[in-house]
Design a protein around this motif. Sequence first.
Motif, mmCIF file in Angstrom:
data_model
loop_
_atom_site.group_PDB
_atom_site.id
_atom_site.type_symbol
_atom_site.label_atom_id
_atom_site.label_comp_id
_atom_site.label_asym_id
_atom_site.label_seq_id
_atom_site.Cartn_x
_atom_site.Cartn_y
_atom_site.Cartn_z
ATOM 1 N N LEU A 1 23.010 -15.064 5.160
ATOM 2 C CA LEU A 1 23.648 -13.860 4.610
ATOM 3 C C LEU A 1 25.041 -14.173 4.090
ATOM 4 O O LEU A 1 25.455 -13.694 3.038
ATOM 5 N N ASP A 2 25.758 -15.028 4.836
ATOM 6 C CA ASP A 2 27.096 -15.439 4.423
ATOM 7 C C ASP A 2 27.064 -16.090 3.044
ATOM 8 O O ASP A 2 27.866 -15.781 2.167
ATOM 9 N N MET A 3 26.097 -17.022 2.881
ATOM 10 C CA MET A 3 26.022 -17.772 1.633
ATOM 11 C C MET A 3 25.786 -16.841 0.457
ATOM 12 O O MET A 3 26.482 -16.895 -0.559
ATOM 13 N N PHE A 4 24.796 -15.939 0.606
ATOM 14 C CA PHE A 4 24.516 -15.062 -0.517
ATOM 15 C C PHE A 4 25.609 -14.037 -0.739
ATOM 16 O O PHE A 4 25.832 -13.596 -1.858
ATOM 17 N N SER A 5 26.321 -13.675 0.326
ATOM 18 C CA SER A 5 27.426 -12.746 0.152
ATOM 19 C C SER A 5 28.514 -13.366 -0.710
ATOM 20 O O SER A 5 29.035 -12.731 -1.631
ATOM 21 N N VAL A 6 28.844 -14.630 -0.445
ATOM 22 C CA VAL A 6 29.901 -15.269 -1.225
ATOM 23 C C VAL A 6 29.439 -15.535 -2.653
ATOM 24 O O VAL A 6 30.202 -15.418 -3.603
ATOM 25 N N LEU A 7 28.141 -15.883 -2.813
ATOM 26 C CA LEU A 7 27.653 -16.201 -4.151
ATOM 27 C C LEU A 7 27.397 -14.960 -4.988
ATOM 28 O O LEU A 7 27.188 -15.062 -6.186
ATOM 29 N N SER A 8 27.396 -13.768 -4.349
ATOM 30 C CA SER A 8 27.058 -12.568 -5.111
ATOM 31 C C SER A 8 28.198 -12.192 -6.045
ATOM 32 O O SER A 8 29.305 -12.701 -5.938
ATOM 33 N N GLU A 9 27.890 -11.257 -6.957
ATOM 34 C CA GLU A 9 28.908 -10.920 -7.949
ATOM 35 C C GLU A 9 29.979 -10.009 -7.385
ATOM 36 O O GLU A 9 30.977 -9.740 -8.039
ATOM 37 N N MET A 10 29.772 -9.507 -6.141
ATOM 38 C CA MET A 10 30.767 -8.588 -5.612
ATOM 39 C C MET A 10 31.885 -9.301 -4.875
ATOM 40 O O MET A 10 32.866 -8.680 -4.504
ATOM 41 N N ALA A 11 31.714 -10.600 -4.654
ATOM 42 C CA ALA A 11 32.746 -11.326 -3.915
ATOM 43 C C ALA A 11 33.936 -11.567 -4.834
ATOM 44 O O ALA A 11 33.771 -11.884 -6.006
ATOM 45 N N PRO A 12 35.164 -11.419 -4.310
ATOM 46 C CA PRO A 12 36.334 -11.662 -5.144
ATOM 47 C C PRO A 12 36.489 -13.138 -5.467
ATOM 48 O O PRO A 12 35.957 -14.002 -4.765
ATOM 49 N N ARG A 13 37.270 -13.394 -6.549
ATOM 50 C CA ARG A 13 37.343 -14.767 -7.055
ATOM 51 C C ARG A 13 37.995 -15.721 -6.093
ATOM 52 O O ARG A 13 37.588 -16.879 -6.031
ATOM 53 N N ASP A 14 39.015 -15.283 -5.336
ATOM 54 C CA ASP A 14 39.658 -16.280 -4.489
ATOM 55 C C ASP A 14 38.752 -16.703 -3.350
ATOM 56 O O ASP A 14 38.823 -17.859 -2.904
ATOM 57 N N LEU A 15 37.873 -15.774 -2.911
ATOM 58 C CA LEU A 15 36.918 -16.178 -1.885
ATOM 59 C C LEU A 15 35.964 -17.223 -2.436
ATOM 60 O O LEU A 15 35.686 -18.258 -1.807
ATOM 61 N N LYS A 16 35.481 -16.976 -3.676
ATOM 62 C CA LYS A 16 34.584 -17.952 -4.294
ATOM 63 C C LYS A 16 35.303 -19.267 -4.529
ATOM 64 O O LYS A 16 34.714 -20.343 -4.364
ATOM 65 N N ALA A 17 36.586 -19.175 -4.921
ATOM 66 C CA ALA A 17 37.328 -20.409 -5.183
ATOM 67 C C ALA A 17 37.457 -21.228 -3.918
ATOM 68 O O ALA A 17 37.328 -22.456 -3.931
ATOM 69 N N TYR A 18 37.693 -20.539 -2.772
ATOM 70 C CA TYR A 18 37.824 -21.248 -1.492
ATOM 71 C C TYR A 18 36.558 -22.036 -1.188
ATOM 72 O O TYR A 18 36.588 -23.219 -0.825
ATOM 73 N N TYR A 19 35.407 -21.339 -1.336
ATOM 74 C CA TYR A 19 34.155 -22.032 -1.026
ATOM 75 C C TYR A 19 33.804 -23.077 -2.064
ATOM 76 O O TYR A 19 33.229 -24.111 -1.732
ATOM 77 N N ALA A 20 34.166 -22.820 -3.345
ATOM 78 C CA ALA A 20 33.896 -23.832 -4.370
ATOM 79 C C ALA A 20 34.647 -25.106 -4.051
ATOM 80 O O ALA A 20 34.138 -26.223 -4.224
ATOM 81 N N PHE A 21 35.878 -24.951 -3.560
ATOM 82 C CA PHE A 21 36.666 -26.115 -3.167
ATOM 83 C C PHE A 21 35.937 -26.900 -2.087
ATOM 84 O O PHE A 21 35.816 -28.128 -2.161
ATOM 85 N N LYS A 22 35.420 -26.174 -1.083
ATOM 86 C CA LYS A 22 34.719 -26.883 -0.019
ATOM 87 C C LYS A 22 33.452 -27.563 -0.533
ATOM 88 O O LYS A 22 33.085 -28.639 -0.075
#
Lengths: 180, 608
Positions: free
Chosen positions: A92-113
């Motif tokens: 659920l965590d993974m799809f929550s971050v990958l969804s379009e509703m997640a803000p960009r800085d959250l996605k950026a954090y995970y993209a970095f990882k």
Amino acid sequence: MGNKQTIFTPEQLDAYQDCTFFTRKEILRLFYRYRDLAPQLVPLDYTDKPEVTLPYELIGSMPELKDNPFRQRIAEVFSQDGDGNMTLDDFLDMFSVLSEMAPRDLKAYYAFKIYDFNNDDYICKSDLEKTVNKLTRNELTPEEVSLVCEKVIYEADADNDGKLSLEDFQHMIVRAPDFL
Amino acid sequence: YLIFHGFYAEEKLIENLASMSTSERIKEIQKMPETMKIKREIRNKVLKEIRKQSRHHRAQLSCCTQCLQGTAVSFRRFRNSLSEYFDLLQFWHKTLKIIGAEFGTSVLSYFIFLKWLLNFNIFSFLVNFSFITIPQFLAAEPNNLSFTGLELFTGAGYFQQTVLYYGFYTNATISKIKNGPSYNMQLAYIFTVGIYFVICFLILVFSMAKSFCRNFLNTQTYTGNASKLLCTWDFNITNQKAVKLKQKNLGTQIKEDLIEVNREVLNFSVTERVVHIVIHLVSWLASLGTAVAACAAVYFLSVNNLKLFVKGHKNDLENQAAMLVLPIVTSLLNAFIPFFYSWLGRMERLQTPGHQIYVTITRNIILKISIVGILCYYWLDIVAASESQCWETLVGQDIYRLVLVDFIFCLLGSLFGEFLRRIIGTTVCVNLGLPEFDIGRNVLDLIYAQTLTWIGILFSPVLPGIQTISFSIVLFVKKVSLMTNCQPPRKVWRTAQMTTSFIFLLFFPSFLGVLCVIGVTVWRLKPSEKCGPFRGLSSMYAAVSEWIKILENYTASKWVVWIYYNLIKSELFFFILSAVVLIVSYLYWQIIEGRRTMTKLLQKQIIH
């Protein structure tokens, strides 16, 4: 939809709704997707919080991830044991971050990882080389790959230590509107 | 994140979260980059903390506050379940996701733009229909004309005496009940159209500002290789072929960039530079010349068209078919001249392909704007002054025909441009391959259609409804054509900047031009004597001035009269308003410049 489901307790569903970007219906739909990967392993009753982990091979075969060149890294980043084997929470965590509703800085954090292959909290030159190879499928020669990585580090490294820290990366992502 | 900061930081975090309102707290928890287990623990701790605090304060909480809190919770639950049902209405959501997955975000941006325009048209249709058309139904005159099938294409004949056109609307004050509330059709018409355009203006300005802010202002620092590498991977794509294609594109692009770096300095000799400039000048002259020739053709045809109206027998079949010549020729010009422009662009061989695309799009815009401009001149100057009975209905009919023929050509364009091209590309001439979806041309077609609709709202209030139907059909046909015939785009489009340019193009030449046309019509032109809501007045705006004169006699509405004379009619007010806007913009610009210098200084400090 009503309260007719018996998979989760209402408190569990509330907690999921508060911690992810999904509504009740979407959480239940994701649960069924998770279960469809391995119906014999995943019970229909999560009220007693069973410890069920699906191996990486099943996760990686999902149609959304199957062709993504970074699927292994994505699964590793979001799994608890770092091996790609995911519980329902990780799923659920993974799809929550990958969804379009997640803000960009959250996605950026995970993209970095995801791009940080050796998990040392910095994107160094070897991490970048692996990223470029995955992105271009070995179309470039090693010299070209090396040249590209040098240019990227030169452009994005603000504190000049030869590698990209989380702040450098986030700074760059926030200014690039094409990041998805 | 949390593990490093230790236990003390966690306590502070929980305290912070407990003191926020519920929706803010939920947003904060959702945004935290932690695993689900940790987030759940934090959430439970926060809820416990809140319960502890509320028990503390329970004596001080009155019944009222508890009631309010209870209603707030149930309202939030209700809103959540309502939003689940709203998702059912988004039946294009799944289709758009599939398009994004197979073709990438650049093609998706066209469909999102189309859907946005569709929503716009639905809104304008609802506004016009409820305020203008429904009251007219109550006061309708009987229609004596017969209906033949040809009316659907020409818009004349039977439709002339229906709510489709301006001429049918009454100028009376409608009241069904004696001494009951009355509905002044003149004021309703002009105020509905006016307020609708003001709302459109605000919506467009806000979308443009939001888009511009997000996509343009900050990209100047990092448009280099770093962002290309790390930010252009489109995680939306899930189709294997599309993924392979995207990887190959990215590889090719990186290679090209590396090669460009190695030959940055190219010295052209003087003759080569002169030849380049001459070629540019010649192609610009050719394109502008074609545009002027197209305008002349349209003008000549439209003057002929008017002669048919005024002199010929109105219900003659031949005459009616001849009325279709103008729209068909206009659409043909709009369809084929862009091919000529692309060929010109290829002949010129400009420095970068991106430059070539922008130049071609600019030429297309100039062509379309000039054609619309010449048509408006013809309508406002010639038709309005002609001896026909009801010139507004004539203009409305012209626009209806143009919209309809443009719609048919759009469908035909899909058929020939994509379907036939695919068959040719796969069977006869295999090295051509599958066609690509031409985003630029399709978007310009949409903007052209929307411009026509906006111009037509004053003359044919039901036109947005017709355009809604046509846009829905176009959306469906384009989607089917895309899925069966096209391949994902080979060039890497900068999607976010493209979306901003679409909205900007919609606003700047298109919407502002329409505002000018409507302004001239309302203020300067004399409405026809025998038809429409403004018959007999000296201009459409005279309805408002007469109403203000009537209001002067009532003391209760003196403030309206005061506003009208001192704010709307006075030039001093607008002058002061513009001066204030200019000063505020200048101040903001200076603040931004100052901040930019500050950022540069700080960056230098970090490096050392």
